[in-house]
Design a protein around this motif. Structure first.
Motif, PDB file in Angstrom:
ATOM      1  N   LEU A 372     -69.161 -47.991  69.051  1.00 19.25           N
ATOM      2  CA  LEU A 372     -68.670 -48.690  67.861  1.00 19.25           C
ATOM      3  C   LEU A 372     -69.565 -49.890  67.605  1.00 19.25           C
ATOM      4  O   LEU A 372     -69.800 -50.705  68.504  1.00 19.25           O
ATOM      5  CB  LEU A 372     -67.222 -49.148  68.039  1.00 19.25           C
ATOM      6  N   ILE A 373     -70.058 -49.990  66.372  1.00 19.86           N
ATOM      7  CA  ILE A 373     -70.978 -51.058  65.998  1.00 19.86           C
ATOM      8  C   ILE A 373     -70.361 -51.902  64.894  1.00 19.86           C
ATOM      9  O   ILE A 373     -69.982 -51.379  63.836  1.00 19.86           O
ATOM     10  CB  ILE A 373     -72.333 -50.490  65.533  1.00 19.86           C
ATOM     11  N   ALA A 374     -70.245 -53.205  65.154  1.00 19.96           N
ATOM     12  CA  ALA A 374     -69.719 -54.158  64.169  1.00 19.96           C
ATOM     13  C   ALA A 374     -70.872 -54.999  63.619  1.00 19.96           C
ATOM     14  O   ALA A 374     -72.038 -54.788  63.951  1.00 19.96           O
ATOM     15  CB  ALA A 374     -68.661 -55.040  64.821  1.00 19.96           C
ATOM     16  N   ASN A 375     -70.504 -55.963  62.757  1.00 18.13           N
ATOM     17  CA  ASN A 375     -71.495 -56.858  62.160  1.00 18.13           C
ATOM     18  C   ASN A 375     -72.561 -56.078  61.400  1.00 18.13           C
ATOM     19  O   ASN A 375     -73.761 -56.314  61.540  1.00 18.13           O
ATOM     20  CB  ASN A 375     -72.149 -57.748  63.228  1.00 18.13           C
ATOM     21  N   VAL A 376     -72.100 -55.122  60.600  1.00 18.78           N
ATOM     22  CA  VAL A 376     -73.011 -54.313  59.792  1.00 18.78           C
ATOM     23  C   VAL A 376     -72.788 -54.623  58.318  1.00 18.78           C
ATOM     24  O   VAL A 376     -71.673 -54.958  57.894  1.00 18.78           O
ATOM     25  CB  VAL A 376     -72.808 -52.812  60.050  1.00 18.78           C
ATOM     26  N   ALA A 377     -73.854 -54.521  57.544  1.00 20.32           N
ATOM     27  CA  ALA A 377     -73.783 -54.739  56.102  1.00 20.32           C
ATOM     28  C   ALA A 377     -73.664 -53.403  55.387  1.00 20.32           C
ATOM     29  O   ALA A 377     -74.101 -52.359  55.899  1.00 20.32           O
ATOM     30  CB  ALA A 377     -75.024 -55.476  55.630  1.00 20.32           C
ATOM     31  N   GLN A 378     -73.090 -53.423  54.188  1.00 16.84           N
ATOM     32  CA  GLN A 378     -72.884 -52.186  53.441  1.00 16.84           C
ATOM     33  C   GLN A 378     -74.197 -51.462  53.164  1.00 16.84           C
ATOM     34  O   GLN A 378     -74.227 -50.229  53.095  1.00 16.84           O
ATOM     35  CB  GLN A 378     -72.162 -52.491  52.110  1.00 16.84           C
ATOM     36  N   THR A 379     -75.285 -52.200  53.037  1.00 18.85           N
ATOM     37  CA  THR A 379     -76.569 -51.581  52.729  1.00 18.85           C
ATOM     38  C   THR A 379     -77.320 -51.101  53.973  1.00 18.85           C
ATOM     39  O   THR A 379     -78.378 -50.480  53.851  1.00 18.85           O
ATOM     40  CB  THR A 379     -77.462 -52.570  51.972  1.00 18.85           C
ATOM     41  N   ASP A 380     -76.794 -51.354  55.166  1.00 13.01           N
ATOM     42  CA  ASP A 380     -77.488 -50.956  56.391  1.00 13.01           C
ATOM     43  C   ASP A 380     -77.567 -49.433  56.511  1.00 13.01           C
ATOM     44  O   ASP A 380     -76.659 -48.710  56.098  1.00 13.01           O
ATOM     45  CB  ASP A 380     -76.772 -51.506  57.629  1.00 13.01           C
ATOM     46  N   GLU A 381     -78.638 -48.968  57.117  1.00 14.74           N
ATOM     47  CA  GLU A 381     -78.829 -47.531  57.328  1.00 14.74           C
ATOM     48  C   GLU A 381     -77.655 -46.907  58.070  1.00 14.74           C
ATOM     49  O   GLU A 381     -77.198 -45.810  57.726  1.00 14.74           O
ATOM     50  CB  GLU A 381     -80.118 -47.294  58.112  1.00 14.74           C
ATOM     51  N   ILE A 382     -77.133 -47.590  59.083  1.00 16.47           N
ATOM     52  CA  ILE A 382     -76.068 -47.032  59.915  1.00 16.47           C
ATOM     53  C   ILE A 382     -74.780 -46.837  59.116  1.00 16.47           C
ATOM     54  O   ILE A 382     -73.937 -46.013  59.473  1.00 16.47           O
ATOM     55  CB  ILE A 382     -75.807 -47.951  61.143  1.00 16.47           C
ATOM     56  N   VAL A 383     -74.628 -47.564  58.008  1.00 12.84           N
ATOM     57  CA  VAL A 383     -73.460 -47.421  57.132  1.00 12.84           C
ATOM     58  C   VAL A 383     -73.705 -46.354  56.066  1.00 12.84           C
ATOM     59  O   VAL A 383     -72.785 -45.639  55.669  1.00 12.84           O
ATOM     60  CB  VAL A 383     -73.122 -48.770  56.463  1.00 12.84           C
ATOM     61  N   GLN A 384     -74.946 -46.220  55.637  1.00 10.14           N
ATOM     62  CA  GLN A 384     -75.258 -45.351  54.507  1.00 10.14           C
ATOM     63  C   GLN A 384     -75.646 -43.932  54.891  1.00 10.14           C
ATOM     64  O   GLN A 384     -75.525 -43.019  54.072  1.00 10.14           O
ATOM     65  CB  GLN A 384     -76.393 -45.975  53.677  1.00 10.14           C
ATOM     66  N   SER A 385     -76.101 -43.710  56.123  1.00  8.13           N
ATOM     67  CA  SER A 385     -76.632 -42.402  56.519  1.00  8.13           C
ATOM     68  C   SER A 385     -75.742 -41.724  57.551  1.00  8.13           C
ATOM     69  O   SER A 385     -75.169 -42.389  58.415  1.00  8.13           O
ATOM     70  CB  SER A 385     -78.048 -42.551  57.087  1.00  8.13           C
ATOM     71  N   GLU A 386     -75.669 -40.402  57.482  1.00 10.29           N
ATOM     72  CA  GLU A 386     -74.872 -39.644  58.429  1.00 10.29           C
ATOM     73  C   GLU A 386     -75.600 -39.561  59.771  1.00 10.29           C
ATOM     74  O   GLU A 386     -76.721 -39.071  59.853  1.00 10.29           O
ATOM     75  CB  GLU A 386     -74.607 -38.235  57.900  1.00 10.29           C
ATOM     76  N   VAL A 387     -74.938 -40.025  60.839  1.00 10.74           N
ATOM     77  CA  VAL A 387     -75.509 -39.997  62.182  1.00 10.74           C
ATOM     78  C   VAL A 387     -75.273 -38.648  62.842  1.00 10.74           C
ATOM     79  O   VAL A 387     -76.134 -38.098  63.505  1.00 10.74           O
ATOM     80  CB  VAL A 387     -74.922 -41.131  63.046  1.00 10.74           C
TER      81      VAL A 387
END
Length: 491
Positions: A372-387
């Motif tokens: 689980l990763i916190a402190n992420v921005a909406q535009t970050d790759e980890i939020v926008q791309s399917e892992v």
């Protein structure tokens, strides 16, 4: 000469193609490895241009007679197909657990029963595809659902048995003949399906299996002008290529693609239940397109939610998927492991904070810790791309409008989860732009309901009438109520 059979826990699986009712070998093969312990399982026949052509010609030959049968006449074949799948339950469970790393418990209690239902349910549902009359003042319209022709079905490695039968059921029940291209990383249960179809007495050519890699076998199948329908589940880049190839021949495609689904927790939610459900997102090592991988939690309950979720995550059993108690198994392939690691490493470098996990698991080289990763921005790759691994992100919000903005703020729109007081959660769920969303629940499915995504998560819907609409050509036969007289303009 046939390729040597693959033996898995006493079950012998053919690595050859299944074309026109018989096994067909290849001069070329590719290696298949077990994701649990990286051992070589065997060599799989690689489909070339000659195999693709043979399968298409076989399906074309079989189509007129299969299509001419009524739905009631096709139903006994498909009912026997479902029964033969059930007879091979142990082999299917053992094989898919070994070549795909899928949880054995999930196979026994969920996937195999669902695979049988996929075939039998659509065979029954096809009986309703009768001529539908529409009466108007001028004419009597007879609306028919005619089978389209040869259908190509391409399935992914995370759930090959379930997704193959999910597509084969309506395609065959509607009167199409089919060519199944299994995933190269997990092809063996599709081979067992061919055995089940053969034992059920499906006429030669009605169901064919051509194995191989996407750039070789898959590319030849989807670009052939003799194909009438293409149904694909997989990645966005592959779907774009398929759509371009199919577009050249104006072949309709059904595309069920990736997800980056929101898991919304409102401040009036049952936090313990929400946290317990969120921990389920790590099952199958997170290799589930439906998973709610973006945790969006109201800031008033975020600390409590994280603490409770940690409690459940720490109790997840990670290990060999062939053990009935295991809840998180391996990642399918070393390339996918590197992909998951890359996403996490880049997220940390961008300022993300790992609340738990974030590294390989000691059980084996293809096991990754639930993360689980916190402190992420909406535009970050980890939020926008399917892992497509056991990696979730955490964001907080202060209002419903902010939750909706976060939930809808990606290019994906497959599914979602919303926990809260039922009326509140339902109202918010209706504003989330996805193909489906669960309220205070997860994973409830019904074959009669539509399934599919919007935006980059896909095109079309599967399930119930929606599957038949895709696999059929809808035709209107117009019979005038009064004698028709041709008239011509004065010249």
């Amino acid at each position: 000469m046939s390729t040597a059979s693959i033996e898995i826990s006493g079950h012998l699986i053919s690595p050859d193609h299944y074309i026109d009712g018989r096994r067909v070998s290849s001069a070329e093969t590719f290696e298949l490895f077990c994701p649990i312990d990286q051992r070589l399982l065997g060599h799989i026949a690689q489909g070339g241009e000659n195999h693709v052509d043979a399968a298409i010609r076989a399906a074309e030959r079989a189509f007129p007679a299969w299509a001419a049968l009524s739905a009631a006449e096709r139903k006994p074949y498909l009912d026997r197909f479902a029964e033969e799948i059930g007879k091979r339950a142990d082999a299917l469970c053992t094989v898919e657990s070994n070549d795909a790393g899928v949880l054995l418990s999930r196979m026994r209690h969920g996937v195999v029963p669902r695979a049988m239902l996929n075939i039998a349910w659509f065979a029954e549902h096809a009986l309703a595809l009768q001529e539908r009359p529409i009466d108007t003042e001028q004419a009597h319209h007879i609306v028919r659902h005619d089978p389209a022709g040869v259908a190509v079905i391409i399935t992914p490695w995370n759930s090959p048995l379930m997704l193959s039968t999910w597509k084969l059921g309506p395609a065959l029940a509607a009167g199409n003949t089919c060519i199944l291209k299994p995933p190269e990383w997990a092809p063996l249960t599709c081979s067992v399906l061919a055995d089940a179809a053969h034992a059920a007495g499906l006429p030669p050519g009605v169901f064919n299996v051509v194995q191989g890699t996407g750039p070789n076998t898959g590319a030849k199948l989807v670009s052939d002008p003799r194909i009438a329908r293409i149904s694909f589940t997989g990645s966005v880049p592959t779907a774009k290529w398929i759509a371009q190839a199919a577009g050249a021949n104006l072949v309709p495609c059904s595309l069920e693609l990736g997800g980056k689904s929101p898991f919304i927790v409102l401040d009036d939610a049952d936090i313990d239940q929400a946290a317990a459900t969120a921990a389920l997102m790590y099952r199958n090592a997170g290799q589930v397109c439906l998973a709610g991988t973006r945790l969006l939690v109201h800031e008033n309950v975020a600390d409590d939610f994280v603490a409770r979720m940690r409690h459940y995550v720490e109790r997840l059993v990670i290990g060999d998927p062939r053990n009935e108690t295991t809840e998180v198994g391996p990642i399918i392939h070393p390339r996918q492991v590197e992909r998951v690691k890359g996403f996490v490493d880049r997220a940390i470098a961008a300022g993300g904070r790992v609340l738990w996990g974030g590294a390989m698991h000691p059980f084996g080289p293809q096991y990754y810790q639930p993360t689980l990763i916190a402190n992420v921005a909406q535009t970050d790759e980890i939020v926008q791309s399917e892992v497509f691994g056991p990696v979730l992100t955490l964001q907080t919000f202060t209002s419903d409008d902010e939750a909706i903005a976060l939930a809808n703020g990606t290019d994906f729109g497959l599914g979602g989860v919303c926990y809260g007081e039922t009326t509140h959660a339902t109202a918010l769920a209706e504003r989330v732009r996805t193909g489906f969303i669960w309220v205070n629940s997860f994973g409830i499915r019904d074959l009669a309901a539509p399934f599919g995504g919007i935006k980059r998560s896909g095109i079309g819907r599967e399930g119930g009438d929606w599957s038949f609409e895709f696999f059929c050509d809808v035709k209107d036969v117009v019979v005038p109520k009064q004698p028709f007289r041709a008239s011509f303009a004065h010249r």
